[in-house]
Design a protein around this motif. Structure first.
Motif, PDB file in Angstrom:
ATOM      1  N   ALA A  88      85.047  -0.691 -48.543  1.00  0.00           N
ATOM      2  CA  ALA A  88      84.467   0.211 -49.538  1.00  0.00           C
ATOM      3  C   ALA A  88      85.237   1.524 -49.605  1.00  0.00           C
ATOM      4  O   ALA A  88      85.499   2.055 -50.698  1.00  0.00           O
ATOM      5  CB  ALA A  88      82.996   0.468 -49.219  1.00  0.00           C
ATOM      6  N   LYS A  89      85.621   2.071 -48.437  1.00  0.00           N
ATOM      7  CA  LYS A  89      86.381   3.323 -48.425  1.00  0.00           C
ATOM      8  C   LYS A  89      87.723   3.157 -49.138  1.00  0.00           C
ATOM      9  O   LYS A  89      88.139   4.023 -49.924  1.00  0.00           O
ATOM     10  CB  LYS A  89      86.620   3.771 -46.984  1.00  0.00           C
ATOM     11  CG  LYS A  89      85.442   4.457 -46.328  1.00  0.00           C
ATOM     12  CD  LYS A  89      85.811   4.926 -44.930  1.00  0.00           C
ATOM     13  CE  LYS A  89      84.681   5.728 -44.290  1.00  0.00           C
ATOM     14  NZ  LYS A  89      85.031   6.146 -42.902  1.00  0.00           N
ATOM     15  N   GLN A  91      88.474   1.107 -51.499  1.00  0.00           N
ATOM     16  CA  GLN A  91      88.246   1.019 -52.941  1.00  0.00           C
ATOM     17  C   GLN A  91      87.891   2.376 -53.532  1.00  0.00           C
ATOM     18  O   GLN A  91      88.370   2.747 -54.619  1.00  0.00           O
ATOM     19  CB  GLN A  91      87.138   0.014 -53.242  1.00  0.00           C
ATOM     20  CG  GLN A  91      86.818  -0.126 -54.730  1.00  0.00           C
ATOM     21  CD  GLN A  91      88.023  -0.496 -55.557  1.00  0.00           C
ATOM     22  OE1 GLN A  91      88.716  -1.471 -55.272  1.00  0.00           O
ATOM     23  NE2 GLN A  91      88.294   0.293 -56.586  1.00  0.00           N
ATOM     24  N   LEU A  92      87.065   3.148 -52.844  1.00  0.00           N
ATOM     25  CA  LEU A  92      86.678   4.464 -53.357  1.00  0.00           C
ATOM     26  C   LEU A  92      87.883   5.389 -53.495  1.00  0.00           C
ATOM     27  O   LEU A  92      87.939   6.229 -54.399  1.00  0.00           O
ATOM     28  CB  LEU A  92      85.624   5.099 -52.450  1.00  0.00           C
ATOM     29  CG  LEU A  92      84.228   4.474 -52.523  1.00  0.00           C
ATOM     30  CD1 LEU A  92      83.345   5.018 -51.410  1.00  0.00           C
ATOM     31  CD2 LEU A  92      83.591   4.739 -53.880  1.00  0.00           C
ATOM     32  N   ASP A  93      88.865   5.232 -52.620  1.00  0.00           N
ATOM     33  CA  ASP A  93      90.089   6.027 -52.727  1.00  0.00           C
ATOM     34  C   ASP A  93      90.920   5.621 -53.942  1.00  0.00           C
ATOM     35  O   ASP A  93      91.708   6.429 -54.448  1.00  0.00           O
ATOM     36  CB  ASP A  93      90.936   5.877 -51.459  1.00  0.00           C
ATOM     37  CG  ASP A  93      90.355   6.635 -50.275  1.00  0.00           C
ATOM     38  OD1 ASP A  93      89.574   7.576 -50.501  1.00  0.00           O
ATOM     39  OD2 ASP A  93      90.680   6.278 -49.121  1.00  0.00           O
ATOM     40  N   PHE A  95      89.645   3.806 -57.077  1.00  0.00           N
ATOM     41  CA  PHE A  95      88.857   4.185 -58.261  1.00  0.00           C
ATOM     42  C   PHE A  95      87.432   3.715 -58.064  1.00  0.00           C
ATOM     43  O   PHE A  95      87.172   2.783 -57.305  1.00  0.00           O
ATOM     44  CB  PHE A  95      89.448   3.615 -59.567  1.00  0.00           C
ATOM     45  CG  PHE A  95      89.503   2.109 -59.653  1.00  0.00           C
ATOM     46  CD1 PHE A  95      88.468   1.377 -60.232  1.00  0.00           C
ATOM     47  CD2 PHE A  95      90.608   1.416 -59.174  1.00  0.00           C
ATOM     48  CE1 PHE A  95      88.522  -0.005 -60.329  1.00  0.00           C
ATOM     49  CE2 PHE A  95      90.670   0.027 -59.262  1.00  0.00           C
ATOM     50  CZ  PHE A  95      89.626  -0.682 -59.838  1.00  0.00           C
ATOM     51  N   THR A  96      86.499   4.381 -58.741  1.00  0.00           N
ATOM     52  CA  THR A  96      85.085   4.076 -58.566  1.00  0.00           C
ATOM     53  C   THR A  96      84.537   3.148 -59.652  1.00  0.00           C
ATOM     54  O   THR A  96      83.553   2.455 -59.426  1.00  0.00           O
ATOM     55  CB  THR A  96      84.234   5.356 -58.576  1.00  0.00           C
ATOM     56  OG1 THR A  96      84.419   6.035 -59.832  1.00  0.00           O
ATOM     57  CG2 THR A  96      84.628   6.283 -57.430  1.00  0.00           C
ATOM     58  N   HIS A  97      85.158   3.129 -60.832  1.00  0.00           N
ATOM     59  CA  HIS A  97      84.561   2.373 -61.932  1.00  0.00           C
ATOM     60  C   HIS A  97      85.549   2.264 -63.090  1.00  0.00           C
ATOM     61  O   HIS A  97      86.295   3.205 -63.372  1.00  0.00           O
ATOM     62  CB  HIS A  97      83.295   3.094 -62.423  1.00  0.00           C
ATOM     63  CG  HIS A  97      82.611   2.424 -63.579  1.00  0.00           C
ATOM     64  ND1 HIS A  97      81.910   1.248 -63.448  1.00  0.00           N
ATOM     65  CD2 HIS A  97      82.523   2.771 -64.886  1.00  0.00           C
ATOM     66  CE1 HIS A  97      81.404   0.895 -64.628  1.00  0.00           C
ATOM     67  NE2 HIS A  97      81.766   1.803 -65.517  1.00  0.00           N
ATOM     68  N   THR A  98      85.539   1.099 -63.722  1.00  0.00           N
ATOM     69  CA  THR A  98      86.174   0.963 -65.032  1.00  0.00           C
ATOM     70  C   THR A  98      85.274   0.182 -65.982  1.00  0.00           C
ATOM     71  O   THR A  98      85.470   0.232 -67.188  1.00  0.00           O
ATOM     72  CB  THR A  98      87.517   0.206 -64.953  1.00  0.00           C
ATOM     73  OG1 THR A  98      87.279  -1.149 -64.550  1.00  0.00           O
ATOM     74  CG2 THR A  98      88.488   0.879 -63.994  1.00  0.00           C
ATOM     75  N   TYR A 327      77.291  -1.629 -64.877  1.00  0.00           N
ATOM     76  CA  TYR A 327      77.595  -1.469 -63.460  1.00  0.00           C
ATOM     77  C   TYR A 327      77.740  -2.792 -62.707  1.00  0.00           C
ATOM     78  O   TYR A 327      78.061  -2.801 -61.521  1.00  0.00           O
ATOM     79  CB  TYR A 327      76.504  -0.637 -62.782  1.00  0.00           C
ATOM     80  CG  TYR A 327      76.447   0.781 -63.274  1.00  0.00           C
ATOM     81  CD1 TYR A 327      77.420   1.701 -62.917  1.00  0.00           C
ATOM     82  CD2 TYR A 327      75.419   1.201 -64.110  1.00  0.00           C
ATOM     83  CE1 TYR A 327      77.373   3.006 -63.379  1.00  0.00           C
ATOM     84  CE2 TYR A 327      75.354   2.500 -64.570  1.00  0.00           C
ATOM     85  CZ  TYR A 327      76.336   3.405 -64.206  1.00  0.00           C
ATOM     86  OH  TYR A 327      76.280   4.697 -64.662  1.00  0.00           O
ATOM     87  N   ASN A 330      80.271  -3.551 -59.627  1.00  0.00           N
ATOM     88  CA  ASN A 330      80.939  -2.267 -59.385  1.00  0.00           C
ATOM     89  C   ASN A 330      82.059  -2.421 -58.356  1.00  0.00           C
ATOM     90  O   ASN A 330      81.902  -3.131 -57.357  1.00  0.00           O
ATOM     91  CB  ASN A 330      79.907  -1.254 -58.902  1.00  0.00           C
ATOM     92  CG  ASN A 330      80.549   0.008 -58.354  1.00  0.00           C
ATOM     93  OD1 ASN A 330      80.791   0.110 -57.156  1.00  0.00           O
ATOM     94  ND2 ASN A 330      80.848   0.943 -59.229  1.00  0.00           N
ATOM     95  N   ALA A 332      83.305  -0.635 -55.869  1.00  0.00           N
ATOM     96  CA  ALA A 332      82.991  -0.363 -54.464  1.00  0.00           C
ATOM     97  C   ALA A 332      82.046  -1.415 -53.900  1.00  0.00           C
ATOM     98  O   ALA A 332      82.171  -1.828 -52.736  1.00  0.00           O
ATOM     99  CB  ALA A 332      82.377   1.024 -54.323  1.00  0.00           C
TER     100      ALA A 332
END
Length: 454
Positions: A88-89, A91-93, A95-98, A327, A330, A332
């Motif tokens: 998860a970390k 992925q968060l680095d 991008f969070t969403h498209t 969503y 998602n 993350a």
């Protein structure tokens, strides 16, 4: 004493009471909550959590509670599983969403591929990712209706499928889930569930799974007509209904009937899925191969994700744009799911669920031997429960369930009450819990029973 790395915090795997529970800091937070949060959102135990991992929860006052709830079967791989956190970390680095419906990404595809591989059956499958268990169930019904061209949906007594309008109609228990929220969606029909503890007592003999299924089939044929039924939706082990395990043969008979009549057989594995029962999916215990499987809860180690996975010819019936959500899947959450799935497959968690189940059954049976109010012990793997009744009767005893749960919470053990009658204590520990913590938790529960019945 083992130590678990949890996001930089080292949590000793021990029960610890520093203040009364809930303590002063939790009570302060609870006062803020009452001014800010809608009262319809209730909590079992208002001890506010600041860290968690392994088999313990640390609250804002420094108390450490033994976790027998897993956030209602969500943190099966643990509250801060290193595989989940790392994925998860990362992925968060990035991008969070498209929105997968706008710009897709590989993680969604990877999770779909994993679910197609892991769910029962070796037929060709497809998957859609969503946000919650209720959303997954609702989409399963949509897919079944498009595929069959039929409208009717058959569900069961004691079922729980969610809080959306359609899934409230599918859910059995009125309060607190349905009361005042109607009118509900139509074309939902309720059939009698196989409930061995109560069926056998009512009949004065053992009711076989095949006989219990015959009741359902007669009801469908008489009240609906099989050729009008789009889907039969059932939890292989009912969750909120009280961890009811149907009699052997019940599920296979219904699956066979559904297949013979062109009905889509939907296994709601939202609570029982992902290693919880000592198999990757509860359907596997009787060799059931559902047409569609709904999953959520244990799928992503605590991040919101759900899915419908099923036969390609059924899933392909819905045209482009008919499924999805902003969503759903998602980035993350799908990364976390890949970490959780890796943990299930690589860390021996299916076998660990069976080991935990053996301990839970022994301790539950010990409770039953000491206290006649423990009427039934049931479940599979790390999904076990005791149903509480008044002595020498089948009358539900919700007061005792509440009293024991309150005693446990005050003594740093989190246990959840469930069941149509509110008289079932359910045990859903994370699969990362130690044997020692399980035994200590049940020592506290024994004290709770003794105190409540004194």
């Amino acid at each position: 004493m083992t130590v678990l790395e949890t996001g930089g915090d080292q949590l000793p795997q021990e029960r610890r009471i520093v203040t009364e529970i809930p303590g002063p800091r939790s009570r302060e937070l609870e006062a803020r909550r009452k001014r800010a949060v809608a009262p319809g959102v209730a909590s079992s135990l208002p001890a506010y959590i600041v860290a968690a991992g392994g088999g313990v929860l640390r609250d804002a006052d420094g108390n450490q509670l033994i976790d027998l709830g897993s956030g209602i079967a969500v943190t099966t791989v643990g509250n801060a599983n290193p595989r989940v956190v790392a994925r998860a970390k990362e992925q968060l680095d990035a991008f969070t969403h498209t929105c997968f419906m706008v710009n897709p990404y590989e993680g969604y595809v990877e999770v779909a591929e994993a679910l197609n591989r892991l769910t029962p059956g070796d037929h060709e499958k497809r998957t859609v990712l969503l946000n919650s268990g209720a959303e997954a169930v609702e989409n399963a019904v949509k897919i079944a209706r498009v595929h069959t061209g039929r409208n009717a949906v058959v569900v069961f007594d004691h079922a729980y499928h969610g809080r959306t309008n359609l899934t409230m109609a599918m859910t059995s228990k009125a309060a607190p889930y349905k009361k005042g929220f109607g009118p509900f969606a139509g074309e939902v029909y309720r059939a009698p569930m196989s409930y061995p503890y109560r069926d056998d007592a009512a009949a004065g003999t053992k009711v076989s799974g095949e006989d219990a299924a015959a009741r359902v089939i007669e009801m469908i044929d008489r009240q609906i007509g099989a050729d009008d039924v789009a889907a039969l939706v059932i939890e292989p082990i009912q969750g909120e209904g009280g961890f009811i395990v149907p009699a052997e043969g019940f599920l296979p008979a219904l699956a066979e009937y559904a297949k013979a009549n062109g009905i889509v057989f939907v296994a709601d594995e939202v609570q029982a899925g992902f290693a919880r029962t000592g198999a990757m999916f509860a359907s596997e215990h009787e060799g059931i191969v559902p047409d569609l499987v709904t999953t959520a809860k244990g799928i992503a180690g605590g991040l919101p994700l759900a899915a419908v996975t099923g036969r390609a010819e059924i899933m392909d019936a819905v045209g482009a744009g008919g499924l999805g959500g902003t969503y759903g899947g998602n980035p993350a959450a799908v990364a976390a799911a890949l970490g959780a799935i890796e943990a299930y497959e690589s860390d021996g968690l299916v076998a660990r669920a069976r080991e935990i189940g053996e301990i839970l059954v022994k301790r539950c049976e010990r409770l039953q031997a000491q206290f006649p109010e423990v009427g039934d012990v049931r479940g599979r793997g790390a999904m076990q429960a005791v149903e509480l009744v008044r002595r020498d009767s089948l009358e539900p005893n919700p007061e005792l369930a509440k009293a024991v749960a309150q005693h446990a919470g005050a003594n740093a053990v989190l246990v959840l009450v469930t069941g149509t009658f509110g008289n079932v204590l359910r045990f859903l520990p994370p699969l990362t819990i130690s044997d020692a913590l399980l035994h200590e938790a049940f020592d506290v529960l024994e004290e709770g029973f003794a105190a409540a019945l004194r």
